[in-house]
Enzyme design. Structure first.
Site, PDB file in Angstrom:
ATOM      1  N   GLU A  42       0.852  -1.190   0.000  1.00  0.00           N
ATOM      2  CA  GLU A  42       0.000   0.000   0.000  1.00  0.00           C
ATOM      3  C   GLU A  42       0.889   1.242   0.000  1.00  0.00           C
ATOM      4  O   GLU A  42       1.699   1.443   0.904  1.00  0.00           O
ATOM      5  CB  GLU A  42      -0.910  -0.006   1.235  1.00  0.00           C
ATOM      6  N   GLU A  53      -0.594   9.613  -6.058  1.00  0.00           N
ATOM      7  CA  GLU A  53       0.526   8.670  -6.030  1.00  0.00           C
ATOM      8  C   GLU A  53       0.798   8.085  -7.412  1.00  0.00           C
ATOM      9  O   GLU A  53       1.955   7.895  -7.800  1.00  0.00           O
ATOM     10  CB  GLU A  53       0.213   7.569  -5.011  1.00  0.00           C
ATOM     11  N   ASP A  59      -7.176   2.810   2.651  1.00  0.00           N
ATOM     12  CA  ASP A  59      -6.822   1.543   3.302  1.00  0.00           C
ATOM     13  C   ASP A  59      -8.018   0.589   3.328  1.00  0.00           C
ATOM     14  O   ASP A  59      -7.873  -0.613   3.091  1.00  0.00           O
ATOM     15  CB  ASP A  59      -6.330   1.805   4.726  1.00  0.00           C
TER      16      ASP A  59
END
Length: 497
Positions: free
Chosen positions: A295, A325, A479
């Site tokens: 992650e 990201e 998450d």
């Protein structure tokens, strides 16, 4: 009777026309039948609700667990206590005046904090930074904990993923990371924490949240999000990594989930360069038959991101990341659309698809001759998610991508299930498989809300998110999305092609 039959026939014709590629309904049909769902105006609340309802109902029908499920998952290695507080409120309490936004790779003062917060608030983007001055950070942390309405939660990607996985009673979860007394108290009792992971004090991370439309000075947030910062040495050095890997032999997991690499960025090049080599060595010790999910999180150092891409990604099976990201990865590696300074609004599906394919071709096993392990990427942005997988390695990905979107829709609103009155569809219903030719024009059918396309040996699965209109908490959504997507995924570990 005749009127009902005519209306039904026209409705069927209109629906068929819409789903089979029609751009605009013939004027005659619109003249006889009022179909607000297909009209371009956005002022009809009922029509919007009906479309959200169709997608939500489809999720409940189509999301099913895979035939072969995980029984044990080991998660590590960043864990902390999140102090969640109003960003503007805290900065005002710290007697900081609004001003001009400016990004900082490392925060050294309250002024740096204010500038970085404004920079990202104005873009509605998430970010995470290291605060280098321990004493100043502790003063800010005390003020945050005492601020009216401040809340303490489980924090850190690994701990949050562990918490989400622990909601499945048949799943045994091991969590390795710096677990202090407060965090241990907050963790689900089903989570196993090795004795070597327990420590006397907690690591605190400050989460400065802001709402969509919230204003401070001349800055207005286009959407709800958060800015995270900490002075966290344990997580910053990934000090629990070796403990984590050593614990796997006894625990014997089916799946390993790794996070926290981004925390090392604030330690400086000399530290992260050496520690990354040790991390690669430790990860390489994990059995090849155990899939590893990595992650990612917010980073600013291109050299560091490039090192992760070159050294870590080829030795993991799966990665999870968001739009910031993804673009930064491409910029660091000079990949597709690296010239984009930032996404403008909802990221273009074709551009996202190009970057995902590039990662799997450069660092993954998109060809049989490749020795890389990476075969899956779970991408998430506010309006939609994409799961890209190399053919032959992962099963149940249609359900997995929908499961991730469903949890994003419910958890952002603070609910256990999707409430269609509190969410809205923002994803495009038509898009292209690539930003350049050759490309395929694709459309989304809300009744079966996953669009699937192939490029070479990679299959893409796209689904919309029903975006919460008034999100209660944005921290940990990524998450939860990755955890849920993994629960609904099946790793085949077969020879592909």
């Amino acid at each position: 009777m005749w009127r009902k039959a005519s209306a039904a026939a026209l409705l069927a014709l209109a629906v068929g026309y819409f789903y089979h590629g029609g751009q605009d309904l013939p004027h005659q049909i619109l003249h006889y039948v009022s179909l607000p769902i297909f009209q371009s105006s956005s002022h009809s609340l009922n029509s919007q609700n009906s479309l959200e309802q169709v997608i939500s109902t489809a999720w409940e029908t189509l999301i099913t667990l895979p035939t072969r499920q995980w029984s044990k998952v080991a998660v590590g290695v960043n864990a902390c206590v999140d102090v969640v507080v109003s960003g503007v409120g805290l900065l005002q309490a710290l007697a900081v005046d609004p001003g001009t936004g400016l990004d900082h790779e490392v925060l050294r003062s309250k002024e740096d904090l204010k500038e970085a917060f404004i920079h990202y608030m104005g873009r509605g983007a998430a970010a995470e930074r290291f605060f280098s001055d321990k004493e100043v950070f502790q003063r800010i942390a005390r003020a945050a904990a005492e601020y009216p309405g401040a809340k303490l939660y489980v924090g850190g990607n690994a701990a949050l993923i562990g918490q989400k996985l622990a909601t499945y009673s048949d799943l045994m979860v091991l969590l390795c990371g710096p677990v202090g007394p407060k965090l241990h108290e907050l963790l689900d009792e089903q989570i196993v924490v090795p004795p070597d992971s327990l420590q006397e004090t907690d690591e605190f991370h400050l989460i400065l949240e802001y709402k969509a439309g919230e204003q401070w000075g001349s800055t207005q947030a286009p959407q709800a999000n958060r800015f995270i910062f900490s002075h966290d040495i344990s997580n910053g050095e990934m000090s629990s990594l070796e403990t984590f890997v050593a614990s796997l032999e006894e625990f014997q997991p089916d799946l390993v989930v790794l996070s926290g690499l981004h925390m090392m960025e604030g330690q400086g090049r000399d530290v992260w360069e050496e520690r990354l080599k040790e991390a690669v060595s430790a990860i390489s010790d994990i059995g090849k038959d155990i899939p590893i999910h990595l992650e990612l999180a917010s980073m600013t150092d291109r050299d560091y991101m490039n090192s992760i891409m070159q050294e870590v990604m080829p030795i993991v099976s799966s990665i999870g990341l968001n739009e910031q990201e993804l673009l930064f990865l491409s910029q660091a590696g000079e990949g597709p659309h690296a010239d984009l300074a930032a996404w403008k609004g909802i990221p273009d599906v074709g551009q996202v698809s190009d970057i995902l394919l590039w990662i799997l071709e450069q660092q993954g096993r998109s060809e049989p001759s490749s020795e890389a392990d990476l075969t899956r990427i779970h991408f998430h942005t506010l309006a939609y998610h994409i799961l890209a997988t190399v053919n032959g390695y992962w099963g149940n990905q249609v359900a997995a991508v929908m499961a991730g979107a469903r949890v994003a829709s419910s958890q952002a609103c603070g609910l256990q299930a999707v409430d269609v009155s509190k969410v809205e569809l923002k994803a495009p219903l038509e898009f292209h498989s690539s930003h350049s030719e050759p490309r395929e024009k694709l459309s989304l059918n809300p009744v079966e809300p996953v669009a699937v396309w192939r490029r070479g040996n990679v299959t893409f699965h796209f689904t919309p998110v029903l975006v919460c209109k008034q999100p209660l908490r944005t921290v940990g959504l990524g998450d939860a999305i990755s955890a849920e997507g993994l629960v609904y995924s099946e790793f085949k570990n077969l020879q592909p092609f």
